[in-house]
Enzyme design. Sequence first.
Site, PDB file in Angstrom:
ATOM      1  N   ASP C 391       0.811  -1.220   0.000  1.00 14.99           N
ATOM      2  CA  ASP C 391       0.000   0.000   0.000  1.00 14.99           C
ATOM      3  C   ASP C 391       0.843   1.267   0.000  1.00 14.99           C
ATOM      4  O   ASP C 391       0.492   2.258  -0.643  1.00 14.99           O
ATOM      5  CB  ASP C 391      -0.893   0.032   1.244  1.00 14.99           C
ATOM      6  CG  ASP C 391      -1.875  -1.116   1.260  1.00 14.99           C
ATOM      7  OD1 ASP C 391      -2.096  -1.707   0.189  1.00 14.99           O
ATOM      8  OD2 ASP C 391      -2.411  -1.411   2.339  1.00 14.99           O
TER       9      ASP C 391
HETATM   10  N1  NAP Z   1       2.235   1.239  10.591  1.00 18.27           N
HETATM   11  C1  NAP Z   1       1.130   1.572  11.167  1.00 18.27           C
HETATM   12  O1  NAP Z   1       1.111   2.242  12.184  1.00 18.27           O
HETATM   13  C2  NAP Z   1      -0.186   1.146  10.588  1.00 18.27           C
HETATM   14  C3  NAP Z   1      -1.298   1.231  11.384  1.00 18.27           C
HETATM   15  C4  NAP Z   1      -2.535   0.843  10.844  1.00 18.27           C
HETATM   16  C5  NAP Z   1      -2.628   0.396   9.538  1.00 18.27           C
HETATM   17  N2  NAP Z   1      -1.516   0.332   8.789  1.00 18.27           N
HETATM   18  C6  NAP Z   1      -1.660  -0.051   7.389  1.00 18.27           C
HETATM   19  O2  NAP Z   1      -0.785  -1.080   7.065  1.00 18.27           O
HETATM   20  C7  NAP Z   1      -0.383  -0.949   5.710  1.00 18.27           C
HETATM   21  C8  NAP Z   1       1.100  -0.978   5.706  1.00 18.27           C
HETATM   22  O3  NAP Z   1       1.551  -0.954   4.377  1.00 18.27           O
HETATM   23  P1  NAP Z   1       2.685  -1.927   3.919  1.00 18.27           P
HETATM   24  O4  NAP Z   1       2.988  -1.528   2.524  1.00 18.27           O
HETATM   25  O5  NAP Z   1       3.790  -1.944   4.911  1.00 18.27           O
HETATM   26  O6  NAP Z   1       2.003  -3.336   3.992  1.00 18.27           O
HETATM   27  P2  NAP Z   1       0.742  -3.900   3.164  1.00 18.27           P
HETATM   28  O7  NAP Z   1       0.249  -2.897   2.201  1.00 18.27           O
HETATM   29  O8  NAP Z   1      -0.175  -4.419   4.171  1.00 18.27           O
HETATM   30  O9  NAP Z   1       1.370  -5.016   2.305  1.00 18.27           O
HETATM   31  C9  NAP Z   1       2.154  -6.013   2.881  1.00 18.27           C
HETATM   32  C10 NAP Z   1       2.526  -6.991   1.795  1.00 18.27           C
HETATM   33  O10 NAP Z   1       3.482  -7.869   2.324  1.00 18.27           O
HETATM   34  C11 NAP Z   1       3.331  -9.094   1.670  1.00 18.27           C
HETATM   35  N3  NAP Z   1       3.758 -10.142   2.576  1.00 18.27           N
HETATM   36  C12 NAP Z   1       3.091 -10.677   3.621  1.00 18.27           C
HETATM   37  N4  NAP Z   1       3.803 -11.619   4.220  1.00 18.27           N
HETATM   38  C13 NAP Z   1       4.962 -11.715   3.512  1.00 18.27           C
HETATM   39  C14 NAP Z   1       6.115 -12.539   3.633  1.00 18.27           C
HETATM   40  N5  NAP Z   1       6.242 -13.438   4.596  1.00 18.27           N
HETATM   41  N6  NAP Z   1       7.109 -12.368   2.729  1.00 18.27           N
HETATM   42  C15 NAP Z   1       7.000 -11.435   1.750  1.00 18.27           C
HETATM   43  N7  NAP Z   1       5.930 -10.662   1.600  1.00 18.27           N
HETATM   44  C16 NAP Z   1       4.921 -10.796   2.474  1.00 18.27           C
HETATM   45  C17 NAP Z   1       1.892  -9.219   1.279  1.00 18.27           C
HETATM   46  O11 NAP Z   1       1.812  -9.676  -0.066  1.00 18.27           O
HETATM   47  P3  NAP Z   1       1.791 -11.225  -0.387  1.00 18.27           P
HETATM   48  O12 NAP Z   1       0.633 -11.756   0.365  1.00 18.27           O
HETATM   49  O13 NAP Z   1       1.688 -11.254  -1.861  1.00 18.27           O
HETATM   50  O14 NAP Z   1       3.110 -11.753   0.106  1.00 18.27           O
HETATM   51  C18 NAP Z   1       1.361  -7.791   1.331  1.00 18.27           C
HETATM   52  O15 NAP Z   1       0.928  -7.312   0.089  1.00 18.27           O
HETATM   53  C19 NAP Z   1      -0.912   0.367   5.194  1.00 18.27           C
HETATM   54  O16 NAP Z   1      -2.042   0.181   4.389  1.00 18.27           O
HETATM   55  C20 NAP Z   1      -1.275   1.085   6.445  1.00 18.27           C
HETATM   56  O17 NAP Z   1      -2.340   1.975   6.256  1.00 18.27           O
HETATM   57  C21 NAP Z   1      -0.303   0.676   9.280  1.00 18.27           C
END
Ligand code: NAP
Lengths: 139, 139, 463, 463
Positions: C391
């Site tokens: 994301d």
């Molecule tokens: N940091 C905060 O404080 C917080 C708080 C609330 C919400 N969030 C939300 O969390 C999200 C964070 O974004 P992000 O880009 O870090 O993560 P993300 O958009 O949730 O994407 C994580 C990706 O990691 C991949 N993944 C999962 N396990 C894996 C593994 N073992 N090896 C390799 N890839 C793996 C998944 O794809 P596959 O399944 O294809 O592997 C997934 O698409 C945002 O949408 C944000 O709004 C964050």
Amino acid sequence: MKGHDVVGNAHGVADMAETLAVNTKVLANDVSMLSSQTQEVVSSGSEFWLLMTIFVLACFVGYYVVWKVTPALHSPLMAVTNAISSVIIVGALIATGPILVTTSKIFGFIAVILSSIAIFGGFVVSHRMLSMFKKKKVR
Amino acid sequence: MKGHDVVGNAHGVADMAETLAVNTKVLANDVSMLSSQTQEVVSSGSEFWLLMTIFVLACFVGYYVVWKVTPALHSPLMAVTNAISSVIIVGALIATGPILVTTSKIFGFIAVILSSIAIFGGFVVSHRMLSMFKKKKVR
Amino acid sequence: MIGISLFAYLVAGIFFIMALRGLSSPETARKGNFLGVLGMLIAGVTTLTEPVIKDYSWIIYGIAIGGIIGTVIAKKVKMTSLPQLVAIFNSLVGLAAVFIAFSAFLLPEAYGIGESGNISVGSLVEMSLGMVIGAVTFTGSVVAFAKLQGLLTGNPIIFPLQQLLNLIFAITIILLLVLFAGNQSGLVFAILALVTLIFGILIIIPIGGADMPVVISMLNSYSGFAAVGVGFTLHNSLLIITGALVGASGAILSYIMCKAMNRSFTSVILGGFGAEAKSANDDDGDEKIAKAGSAEDVAFIMKNSSKVIIVPGYGMAVAQAQHAVREMADLLKKEGVEVKYAIHPVAGRMPGHMNVLLAEANVPYDEVFELEDINSEFSSTDVVCVIGANDVVNPKAKTDEGCAIYGMPVLDVDKAKTVVFIKRSLASGYAGIDNPLFYADKTLMLFGGAKKMTEEINRSMEG
Amino acid sequence: MIGISLFAYLVAGIFFIMALRGLSSPETARKGNFLGVLGMLIAGVTTLTEPVIKDYSWIIYGIAIGGIIGTVIAKKVKMTSLPQLVAIFNSLVGLAAVFIAFSAFLLPEAYGIGESGNISVGSLVEMSLGMVIGAVTFTGSVVAFAKLQGLLTGNPIIFPLQQLLNLIFAITIILLLVLFAGNQSGLVFAILALVTLIFGILIIIPIGGADMPVVISMLNSYSGFAAVGVGFTLHNSLLIITGALVGASGAILSYIMCKAMNRSFTSVILGGFGAEAKSANDDDGDEKIAKAGSAEDVAFIMKNSSKVIIVPGYGMAVAQAQHAVREMADLLKKEGVEVKYAIHPVAGRMPGHMNVLLAEANVPYDEVFELEDINSEFSSTDVVCVIGANDVVNPKAKTDEGCAIYGMPVLDVDKAKTVVFIKRSLASGYAGIDNPLFYADKTLMLFGGAKKMTEEINRSMEG
Ligand SMILES: NC(=O)c1ccc[n+]([C@@H]2O[C@H](COP(=O)([O-])OP(=O)(O)OC[C@H]3O[C@@H](n4cnc5c(N)ncnc54)[C@H](OP(=O)(O)O)[C@@H]3O)[C@@H](O)[C@H]2O)c1
Ligand SMILES: NC(=O)c1ccc[n+]([C@@H]2O[C@H](COP(=O)([O-])OP(=O)(O)OC[C@H]3O[C@@H](n4cnc5c(N)ncnc54)[C@H](OP(=O)(O)O)[C@@H]3O)[C@@H](O)[C@H]2O)c1
């Protein structure tokens, strides 16, 4: 009941009454001392430190707020602080309040005038400065 | 001095003593009420608002201090706030303090354990995190 | 006496402020943490000298038990489980506030707030507010913990008339509070506690697991306000100051998260987000073709570039790949490649999570950059290596007005010459939105677990 | 009653904080000022409802007289005389604090701090601290005003054993304060006041006129602390909060000035700086030759350039040339030249002074840039027009380790293609240091008063 018995008793009662009176006085003193002590403890001890806490926190707030003031407005800042530090007018009003004309009232009156000058002057001049700050507009 | 005069006097004295005693009681009551009222006024009215002032200022300080925390340290920040909000252990200690074992003491004891976990845990984990943050060095 | 202890509490409060101030940079943070410990010590010792405290044995046992448990947990916990840890600690603080409120009610003399059955209305209100906030914090945090730990389903649990039920509970709580302030009955206080504990569960359960970080932060803020409530009950300025600091911290962190996710706080709290997200998942992106590569391909491209930016995300955390990633960066640096890390404010599942993980893998913090500091550099970068993130690099946030994350600031990785994604599939991330960048010409997908794949890259670079 | 007024004071305090917060940007500043006025109104009205206040006539007269005087002064004052104005207002606040302290001593009943002759030691100490700080603020500010206005020589007035005398005065003040706290004699209090008033004169008189801005800022800070002292005496939290804000503001402004001038605060306060400065003036730079030009030359060069940066300084303020300068910028813009203003933090004689003067001449504030925002732009600038500034553009601060301003951040005007100086002579500025830039090849000097010369440039551009 014999005369001198009665007299003796009366003396006794009188003595007791006296003791009682003295005790009452002591009691009254004690209690009033206690009362003032309580007040002392609460108002002097506790209140002083609460005010000190307020002072320290306000210093922190002042520190942060003032560092955020943009350098371009440092001159108005000085004028505004002139105005708000004249809030000591509060103390002057209290001195000027009583009906009786005393030295204290006259001093208070002078202080009211002095701080009013700084209040009005400070706010007006900072307003004057601030209303000169304008963004570029299409002319 | 006649016998009944003396008796009358004695009665008078006794009456007076009684009145005095009653008055003393009233006085004592009055003063103690006054004392507690004073305390009430100072402690409830004034103290509450002083504490409220402290609260508001602390909110300002918190606002500024937290905004200055670098985003890289937001996780340690959460751990530290866990630890410091457990300062409510202060309240728990007071409940655990008395010698008599009451429900209140037991509750206090539980609260001491709970908040100690958060205090130690919070500080230790934030220390663990922080000691991992290192600057680049010539290796 | 009273003067000295008030002075000591003030000093402790200043130390707590300095502790948070220290966190403004990694250099001063450790000293800040130390000042925090010192402040806590001062507060504790000061309280122990109060005349009401006569028996020290229970206190010592309590602190020893709690201290050992806390230290062990803190030493053992994996850095990937930080959100759970914070949730647990929050719940403890909340529960402690509940117990303290009950103690104060049962033994008001010790706290100097009157006698049993004769407590002033003000104190009653203060203690029940402290108790109510503490209770919500407790059960709310427990639910959040359970969701994060997978003990409860991460999906929002939604049932009909939920909002109405919550409203009824809220009104009941207010009524009970008023009743209690009127008759100071212990029974009413206990019922109030019970109702509030249930309320805490009810308000958190409809929120999706992925929103838990915002929830935890909010509950962290609540735990601060519980301390404030207790502070007003006890007339203790230190508790009020500290509670306000914690309250501000939690509120600001949830604000930052919501803003970085481009969502409103109310929409998070009203819940049900994860549910919609899941359904949005599977509808589009069927025609397009993504180019898949091998670890050797990726190693080759990166070795022969002059500047690489690594973007870690939630997937890297789950896979615990941070050490492998650090090694990869070291190998690249040995080849003369300039390597930087770019961290999005909500990468991972907790604010600052990625920074801690990278720090754990000995990545120096001056190689790690926040979004606003590095976003202009992508256009001059040869390869961006996105590891388990999705994301936070989705260009739809900039272009697709209809999508849920439109307007959320993202890392401009699409400006780089080549983008490498290391993830297991073409699946979407937390927000459930397809990522068009997977199908771009400049993109190479490396399918597989983050740790395994990174290690393969390292092997082929070494060999 | 007491609750309501404490609440009102808290609200007033919040408004004062918001007033200062508003100053963080010109857009919110006017609203902030309004909130400040509102806070003051609330504070005044709250006090007037106190039961001790029974006679309103004197109060109304007092406020009316003061209000009229203050408003008239504020409306009439020239923007170039701002430092003097601030000095006057400071002195008034200080004097008011002195009078209030005396009132509190004479009529302690009204302030609820005991009875005449039976005031607690704490209150006595608080009121005398408030009085002492107020008295120093008063006479100190009067001296500062006199120096700025030219009623007193701007040169530091130095005599033998000055520091010793000051020390003796300081000790006397402390002794008198202790004595007063012991015997609460009105006579001692009056003597204390007198001694402190003289002390205020003594500590400011050795400081050179050019250092007055730092002094005024420091005294501004003192006036805040005088309010704090009065606040403690009256147990008034609003006075304490406000005093702390003002105290912090003054302290920070003097810190900023000292840092921008690269001087230590103590060296300013110990005084005597102006004296050395004057003597350092005339020793060097005799061989070198400066290139002088005419207004027509300058007009021609600027008209034919694509980017001009204007650097105003103290000389522009003295000459009141701001309107002419704005006109010059307008004419240049009409010719298609890009024009910006660069302001050094200590340009002029008061922080933010140049900004106010330019604003007065209707220069939009988004054309005006601070040092750190514009310093990188000089290298891409064709002409820098330095009007009545000197020290703030002196490259010696970067190169000459021996000179007094070494290390002070300066505007990098020497990086521009051409530098034009508009000043009356080759004389040095406030720091008394010769400026090698006058003799550089790329420099053109335009000798004359800032206003006259700018107007001449305008005429030759128009014609
Ligand atoms: N940091 C905060 O404080 C917080 C708080 C609330 C919400 N969030 C939300 O969390 C999200 C964070 O974004 P992000 O880009 O870090 O993560 P993300 O958009 O949730 O994407 C994580 C990706 O990691 C991949 N993944 C999962 N396990 C894996 C593994 N073992 N090896 C390799 N890839 C793996 C998944 O794809 P596959 O399944 O294809 O592997 C997934 O698409 C945002 O949408 C944000 O709004 C964050
Ligand atoms: N802003 C503050 O808060 C503050 C506070 C304390 C000290 N200071 C000090 O003040 C100095 C400010 O620097 P600055 O560059 O603005 O001023 P400066 O270095 O003092 O130089 C001002 C120049 O203006 C010229 N000048 C005077 N009257 C003039 C007129 N009527 N027309 C044209 N030119 C005239 C003078 O040269 P001629 O005589 O040749 O004309 C002088 O060299 C710094 O050294 C700073 O440290 C500032």
